[in-house]
Motif scaffolding. Structure first.
Motif, PDB file in Angstrom:
ATOM      1  N   VAL A  15      26.062  49.562  37.278  1.00  0.00           N
ATOM      2  CA  VAL A  15      25.835  48.127  37.191  1.00  0.00           C
ATOM      3  C   VAL A  15      27.043  47.489  37.854  1.00  0.00           C
ATOM      4  CG1 VAL A  15      25.516  46.142  35.676  1.00  0.00           C
ATOM      5  CG2 VAL A  15      24.501  48.366  35.064  1.00  0.00           C
ATOM      6  N   VAL A  16      26.794  46.792  38.957  1.00  0.00           N
ATOM      7  CA  VAL A  16      27.864  46.226  39.775  1.00  0.00           C
ATOM      8  C   VAL A  16      27.944  44.719  39.545  1.00  0.00           C
ATOM      9  CG1 VAL A  16      28.719  45.901  42.117  1.00  0.00           C
ATOM     10  CG2 VAL A  16      27.543  48.029  41.511  1.00  0.00           C
ATOM     11  N   PHE A  17      29.075  44.274  39.065  1.00  0.00           N
ATOM     12  CA  PHE A  17      29.329  42.852  38.859  1.00  0.00           C
ATOM     13  C   PHE A  17      30.060  42.314  40.090  1.00  0.00           C
ATOM     14  CE2 PHE A  17      28.917  44.476  34.584  1.00  0.00           C
ATOM     15  CZ  PHE A  17      28.330  43.443  33.855  1.00  0.00           C
ATOM     16  N   ALA A  18      29.366  41.518  40.885  1.00  0.00           N
ATOM     17  CA  ALA A  18      30.000  40.870  42.035  1.00  0.00           C
ATOM     18  C   ALA A  18      30.526  39.511  41.598  1.00  0.00           C
ATOM     19  CB  ALA A  18      28.992  40.714  43.173  1.00  0.00           C
ATOM     20  N   ASN A  19      31.394  38.936  42.395  1.00  0.00           N
ATOM     21  CA  ASN A  19      31.922  37.609  42.105  1.00  0.00           C
ATOM     22  C   ASN A  19      30.885  36.576  42.523  1.00  0.00           C
ATOM     23  OD1 ASN A  19      33.738  35.691  41.261  1.00  0.00           O
ATOM     24  ND2 ASN A  19      35.246  36.086  42.830  1.00  0.00           N
ATOM     25  N   GLY A  20      30.829  35.459  41.836  1.00  0.00           N
ATOM     26  CA  GLY A  20      29.886  34.394  42.168  1.00  0.00           C
ATOM     27  C   GLY A  20      29.444  33.688  40.909  1.00  0.00           C
ATOM     28  N   ASP A  21      28.469  32.809  41.045  1.00  0.00           N
ATOM     29  CA  ASP A  21      27.966  32.047  39.905  1.00  0.00           C
ATOM     30  C   ASP A  21      27.005  32.893  39.083  1.00  0.00           C
ATOM     31  OD1 ASP A  21      29.381  29.810  40.712  1.00  0.00           O
ATOM     32  OD2 ASP A  21      27.732  29.047  41.930  1.00  0.00           O
ATOM     33  N   CYS A  22      27.324  33.042  37.807  1.00  0.00           N
ATOM     34  CA  CYS A  22      26.481  33.811  36.895  1.00  0.00           C
ATOM     35  C   CYS A  22      26.909  33.470  35.478  1.00  0.00           C
ATOM     36  CB  CYS A  22      26.647  35.312  37.151  1.00  0.00           C
ATOM     37  SG  CYS A  22      25.595  36.336  36.125  1.00  0.00           S
ATOM     38  N   ASP A  76      36.112  42.995  42.686  1.00  0.00           N
ATOM     39  CA  ASP A  76      37.156  41.974  42.641  1.00  0.00           C
ATOM     40  C   ASP A  76      36.927  40.997  41.498  1.00  0.00           C
ATOM     41  OD1 ASP A  76      39.351  40.332  43.310  1.00  0.00           O
ATOM     42  OD2 ASP A  76      39.061  40.666  45.432  1.00  0.00           O
ATOM     43  N   GLY A  77      36.669  39.725  41.785  1.00  0.00           N
ATOM     44  CA  GLY A  77      36.514  38.707  40.749  1.00  0.00           C
ATOM     45  C   GLY A  77      35.300  38.883  39.861  1.00  0.00           C
ATOM     46  N   GLY A  78      34.447  39.844  40.175  1.00  0.00           N
ATOM     47  CA  GLY A  78      33.306  40.142  39.320  1.00  0.00           C
ATOM     48  C   GLY A  78      33.721  40.600  37.935  1.00  0.00           C
ATOM     49  N   LEU A 100      35.232  50.946  36.706  1.00  0.00           N
ATOM     50  CA  LEU A 100      35.815  50.980  38.038  1.00  0.00           C
ATOM     51  C   LEU A 100      35.954  49.565  38.588  1.00  0.00           C
ATOM     52  CD1 LEU A 100      36.609  52.632  40.633  1.00  0.00           C
ATOM     53  CD2 LEU A 100      34.173  52.561  41.242  1.00  0.00           C
ATOM     54  N   MET A 101      37.087  49.323  39.248  1.00  0.00           N
ATOM     55  CA  MET A 101      37.342  48.071  39.963  1.00  0.00           C
ATOM     56  C   MET A 101      37.483  48.408  41.440  1.00  0.00           C
ATOM     57  SD  MET A 101      37.809  45.307  38.027  1.00  0.00           S
ATOM     58  CE  MET A 101      38.521  44.382  39.358  1.00  0.00           C
ATOM     59  N   VAL A 102      36.862  47.594  42.303  1.00  0.00           N
ATOM     60  CA  VAL A 102      36.966  47.815  43.740  1.00  0.00           C
ATOM     61  C   VAL A 102      37.226  46.477  44.420  1.00  0.00           C
ATOM     62  CG1 VAL A 102      35.819  48.684  45.816  1.00  0.00           C
ATOM     63  CG2 VAL A 102      35.309  49.729  43.601  1.00  0.00           C
ATOM     64  N   GLY A 103      38.131  46.482  45.398  1.00  0.00           N
ATOM     65  CA  GLY A 103      38.364  45.276  46.187  1.00  0.00           C
ATOM     66  C   GLY A 103      39.809  45.119  46.587  1.00  0.00           C
ATOM     67  N   ILE A 129      41.867  37.950  41.350  1.00  0.00           N
ATOM     68  CA  ILE A 129      42.231  38.313  39.977  1.00  0.00           C
ATOM     69  C   ILE A 129      43.593  37.736  39.622  1.00  0.00           C
ATOM     70  CG2 ILE A 129      42.751  40.268  38.468  1.00  0.00           C
ATOM     71  CD1 ILE A 129      40.707  41.857  40.055  1.00  0.00           C
ATOM     72  N   ASP A 130      43.668  37.110  38.442  1.00  0.00           N
ATOM     73  CA  ASP A 130      44.950  36.548  38.012  1.00  0.00           C
ATOM     74  C   ASP A 130      45.793  37.603  37.298  1.00  0.00           C
ATOM     75  OD1 ASP A 130      44.152  36.701  35.274  1.00  0.00           O
ATOM     76  OD2 ASP A 130      43.351  34.670  35.325  1.00  0.00           O
ATOM     77  N   SER A 131      47.016  37.235  36.970  1.00  0.00           N
ATOM     78  CA  SER A 131      47.965  38.193  36.382  1.00  0.00           C
ATOM     79  C   SER A 131      47.522  38.685  35.004  1.00  0.00           C
ATOM     80  CB  SER A 131      49.356  37.584  36.305  1.00  0.00           C
ATOM     81  OG  SER A 131      49.344  36.410  35.523  1.00  0.00           O
ATOM     82  N   THR A 132      46.826  37.860  34.243  1.00  0.00           N
ATOM     83  CA  THR A 132      46.348  38.274  32.922  1.00  0.00           C
ATOM     84  C   THR A 132      45.332  39.403  33.050  1.00  0.00           C
ATOM     85  OG1 THR A 132      46.676  36.042  32.076  1.00  0.00           O
ATOM     86  CG2 THR A 132      45.239  37.474  30.797  1.00  0.00           C
ATOM     87  N   VAL A 133      44.401  39.255  33.975  1.00  0.00           N
ATOM     88  CA  VAL A 133      43.382  40.291  34.176  1.00  0.00           C
ATOM     89  C   VAL A 133      44.011  41.529  34.803  1.00  0.00           C
ATOM     90  CG1 VAL A 133      41.246  40.855  35.387  1.00  0.00           C
ATOM     91  CG2 VAL A 133      41.467  38.673  34.219  1.00  0.00           C
ATOM     92  N   SER A 134      44.968  41.339  35.688  1.00  0.00           N
ATOM     93  CA  SER A 134      45.678  42.493  36.263  1.00  0.00           C
ATOM     94  C   SER A 134      46.345  43.311  35.173  1.00  0.00           C
ATOM     95  CB  SER A 134      46.724  42.029  37.273  1.00  0.00           C
ATOM     96  OG  SER A 134      46.112  41.529  38.421  1.00  0.00           O
TER      97      SER A 134
END
Length: 101
Positions: free
Chosen positions: A5-12, A33-35, A48-51, A56-61
């Motif tokens: 299941v791939v979460f892409a960045n965008g409106d959702c 990435d931002g997904g 898994l994270m790809v991008g 991504i902000d420092s908190t998520v990093s």
């Protein structure tokens, strides 16, 4: 593994992502990435994270590092999108199905 299941960045919305995906425990959760923000909002942690990680902000990093989430990083200047690189990465894994959100 069978399904990614791939979460892409965008409106959702959180509800839309969970309803569409019908995520089960055996699913391999991948964030482009931002997904990751959609994945986390759905109460899930990616496998898994790809991008290039420019969204991504420092908190998520820090969260990624603390939870030892596997990452495949690419440079910001590249010939392919993060989503394309994610799909190429999945070709090397034992995935039978990909659900793109």
């Amino acid at each position: 593994m069978t399904r990614a299941v791939v979460f892409a960045n965008g409106d959702c919305t959180k509800t839309a992502a969970l309803t569409i995906a019908d995520i089960v425990s055996d699913d391999y959760l991948v964030c482009v990435d931002g997904g990751i923000y959609h994945c986390l909002a759905a109460g899930k942690q990616p496998n898994l994270m790809v991008g290039d990680f420019d969204s991504i902000d420092s908190t998520v990093s820090a969260l990624i590092a603390q939870n030892n989430i596997k990452c495949v990083r690419f440079p910001p200047v590249k010939d392919a999108s993060d989503l394309e690189l994610t799909l190429q990465t999945l070709c090397d894994l034992p995935i039978n199905e990909v659900l793109l959100l």
